[in-house]
Scaffold this active site. Structure first.
Site, short mmCIF file in Angstrom:
data_model
loop_
_atom_site.label_atom_id
_atom_site.label_comp_id
_atom_site.label_asym_id
_atom_site.label_seq_id
_atom_site.Cartn_x
_atom_site.Cartn_y
_atom_site.Cartn_z
CG HIS A 51 3.48 -39.66 20.82
ND1 HIS A 51 2.38 -38.98 21.27
CD2 HIS A 51 3.97 -38.91 19.80
CE1 HIS A 51 2.23 -37.88 20.58
NE2 HIS A 51 3.17 -37.80 19.68
CE LYS A 76 -7.11 -46.87 21.52
NZ LYS A 76 -8.27 -45.97 21.62
CD GLU A 225 -1.34 -32.39 22.32
OE1 GLU A 225 -0.85 -32.02 23.40
OE2 GLU A 225 -0.72 -33.07 21.48
CB ALA A 459 -9.53 -49.08 9.04
CB SER A 573 -10.70 -48.38 12.52
OG SER A 573 -11.25 -47.80 13.68
#
Ligand SMILES: [Fe+2]
Length: 615
Positions: A51, A76, A225, A459, A573
């Site tokens: 990914h 995404k 995770e 960002a 962002s």
């Protein structure tokens, strides 16, 4: 010299001053002549195996363009991580790289992909746990990988194709992107092709030597995770858990996490992997077997719709403290093994600014470099730099001192997009930076679109939403107008680099502070002036803004400081539940669907036309 300047132009076609058609013709002929005379070498690096797919072009050892596919295809993470799609190439990012240099696939000297079929086959032969935990999926993944070089060959590429192992590419993305002559290099993520979750290297000159490893299923990345799912978030929401941790008391669950993960000697860690069951984590939809956490913590998982309680804060806090302990332990070991005073970090866990700060400031190293795209999105950079340095044996290139490697857009392109929207009013700002600073000081929320898009998840002033950092209510204002963020997620400040020491306690300066990869305590006497960006633990995940790497953003903040005495702006962002914007069209779309007050794009200041439909 002038032809060299044109040839080195890395902006996408359509960003220079001449008319577009003539410019492309000129650029192409100039580049062809320059390539013939100078024998420029182009290496295209890609990541598509799992990914966060991306592409990067390295020209004579220098990164010249790089971008993640998600910014173009608006999905995404670029693609889903599936066993049947490692050959789903980042086509838009590749095209951007080639167009930027004015070359075709046939002009590439080398292509490299961050994956290693031999390594995967060796893992399979050894019967070790694989990323797929399923022999059929593993076979499918392995059989699909060769489609990648085949696709390049079909498109006309005739040069060498290189597979670069996942963790080697991560290590290269940090060490070769630094200008350190040597460095201890630590890669911490969930899992690579090699059945390791953590790998340690000694970088010297243009080589990286592996010195220690931690084998999956012990995995800090997977622990985050699992805990993200346990706390009611998605698998990709480690950043949310990191923000939540500052609200908690780690002591409630310290003993429980000590049972789940612990340091080992020399310099490693292990986990109660039979209880944690990382193999059962699913990404789509996010789910996990949380029975081990339930047993260890004495707590049921939080459902997404449930309120966040103190116990959830405390779980996140204990996880953060455990992570700090493990990463610092490994960093100390790496220092002992390598003797180096410099540390490089990469892998998804290196996006954890709190662990980075602990590993560096509490550890033995004097210098630190963290790859700003430390997640898998940076693998394209690392694989290309690895080929230039370690495979081809070339001399090192310059440090990646900024993250502005994506596309930029010309005034014509921006004006064309704005002109297509009669509901927008736009004009050239009389004094762009001062006008924006004044609007910020008046409490306006501004979408800032300028220059080249950032590589990596942060960002940094080119695709940002900016606001007044002094106003404590700005978090609610942002949530109402554009961002639907949870209360616990910190908002970061972008700070004039020269003002950072006066506002934050920085024990050891590092370029990681330029990329929101360090969390610094604010000076107590400044708290009252930065209410919107001060996290609950009085730290800030800062971006130090430098005049030589982002002069326009630096001027905006300097003008704001001149007006207010505060040398920073709130920076979040420019997106709303989507990948960060890329193009003027993305900027306008997000501007129109939110209540952002102004859009500052190129030379234009844009606002929505008054709605006269009601008379
Ligand atoms: Fe990774």
């Amino acid at each position: 010299m002038s032809s060299n300047t044109a040839g080195r132009c890395t902006a996408r076609p359509g960003t220079c001053a001449a008319p577009a058609t003539a410019r492309i013709t000129f650029r192409m002929s100039t580049i062809s002549r320059w390539r013939r005379d100078r024998k420029l070498m182009y290496i295209l690096g890609i990541n598509s195996a799992y990914h966060e797919s991306s592409a990067c072009l390295v020209q004579d050892g220098r990164v010249v363009v790089a971008a993640e596919e998600e910014r173009f295809n608006r999905v995404k993470h670029g693609k889903q991580a599936r066993a049947d799609n490692p050959d789903e190439l980042p086509a838009n990012a590749i095209r951007f790289c080639l167009d930027s240099a004015g070359i075709t696939i046939a002009d590439l000297d080398h292509v490299t992909c961050a994956a290693d079929p031999d390594e995967i086959a060796a893992v399979r032969a050894a019967g070790l746990p694989s990323p797929w935990n399923n022999p059929d999926k593993q076979e499918l993944f392995l059989n699909t990988l060769p489609n990648i070089p085949q696709q390049f060959a079909q498109e006309g590429f005739g040069g060498p194709f290189h597979w670069v192992p996942h963790h080697t590419a991560h290590a290269a993305s940090a060490y070769f992107a630094s200008d350190f002559p040597d460095a201890a290099t630590l890669v911490v993520d969930a899992l690579g092709d090699d059945a390791f979750s953590t790998r340690m290297y000694h970088g010297r000159g243009n080589q990286l030597t592996n010195v220690a490893d931690i084998r999956y299923p012990a995995s800090i990345g997977y622990l985050w995770e699992l805990c993200s799912v346990f706390l009611g978030f998605g698998v990709y929401d480690a950043a949310k858990v990191m923000g939540l941790a500052a609200y908690g008391d780690p002591t409630r669950y310290t003993a429980a996490f000590d049972q789940l993960a612990w340091t080992t000697d020399p310099g490693g860690f292990d986990m109660a992997t039979d209880r944690l069951k990382f193999a059962d984590i699913l990404y789509y939809p996010p789910s996990a077997d949380c029975s081990g956490l339930i047993e260890a913590l004495g707590l049921e998982p939080r459902r997404p719709e449930d309120p966040l309680l103190d116990v959830h804060h405390d779980v996140a806090a204990a996880l953060q403290v455990k992570t700090n302990e493990l990463v610092l332990h490994m960093a100390r070991h790496l220092h002992t093994v390598t003797g180096s005073t410099r540390l490089c970090l990469a892998g998804g866990v290196a996006l954890n600014c709190v662990a980075n700060q602990v590993a560096f400031e509490d550890g033995p190293f004097e210098e630190l470099y963290v790859q700003p795209a430390a997640h898998d999105g940076g693998l394209s950079v690392g694989s290309a730099l690895h080929v230039w340095n370690a495979v081809l044996g070339n001399s090192r290139g310059p440090q990646m001192r900024h993250a502005y490697w994506g596309p930029s857009y010309s005034e014509d392109e921006i004006e064309t997009e704005l002109s297509a929207h009669p509901e927008l009013v736009f004009e050239r700002a009389a004094d762009f930076e001062r006008d924006i600073a004044r609007l910020l000081a008046e409490g306006m929320v501004i979408g800032l679109f300028q220059g080249r898009m950032e590589l990596g998840p942060r960002a940094l002033g080119n695709r940002s939403i900016i606001a007044d950092p002094r106003r404590r209510e700005m978090r609610d204002v942002l949530n109402r107008k554009v961002k639907h963020r949870e209360y616990f997620r910190p908002l970061a400040p972008s700070v004039l680099a020269e003002a950072v020491p006066d506002w934050f306690e920085v024990a050891k300066p590092t370029s990681a502070g330029d990329f929101m990869l360090m969390a610094y305590p604010a000076r107590p006497e400044r708290y009252a002036q930065m209410g919107a960006v001060l996290h609950v633990d009085n730290t800030c995940r800062i971006q130090a803004v430098r005049s030589d790497t982002n002069p326009r953003f630096h001027r905006i903040i300097a003008e704001f400081a001149a007006l207010t005495g505060v040398p920073m702006v709130l920076n979040t962002s420019f997106n709303d539940q989507e990948p960060i914007i890329c193009s003027p069209q993305d900027a306008v779309n997000t501007f129109l669907k939110t209540e952002i007050d102004y859009l500052a794009i190129g030379p234009y200041l844009v606002r929505k036309a008054p709605d006269d439909s009601t008379g």
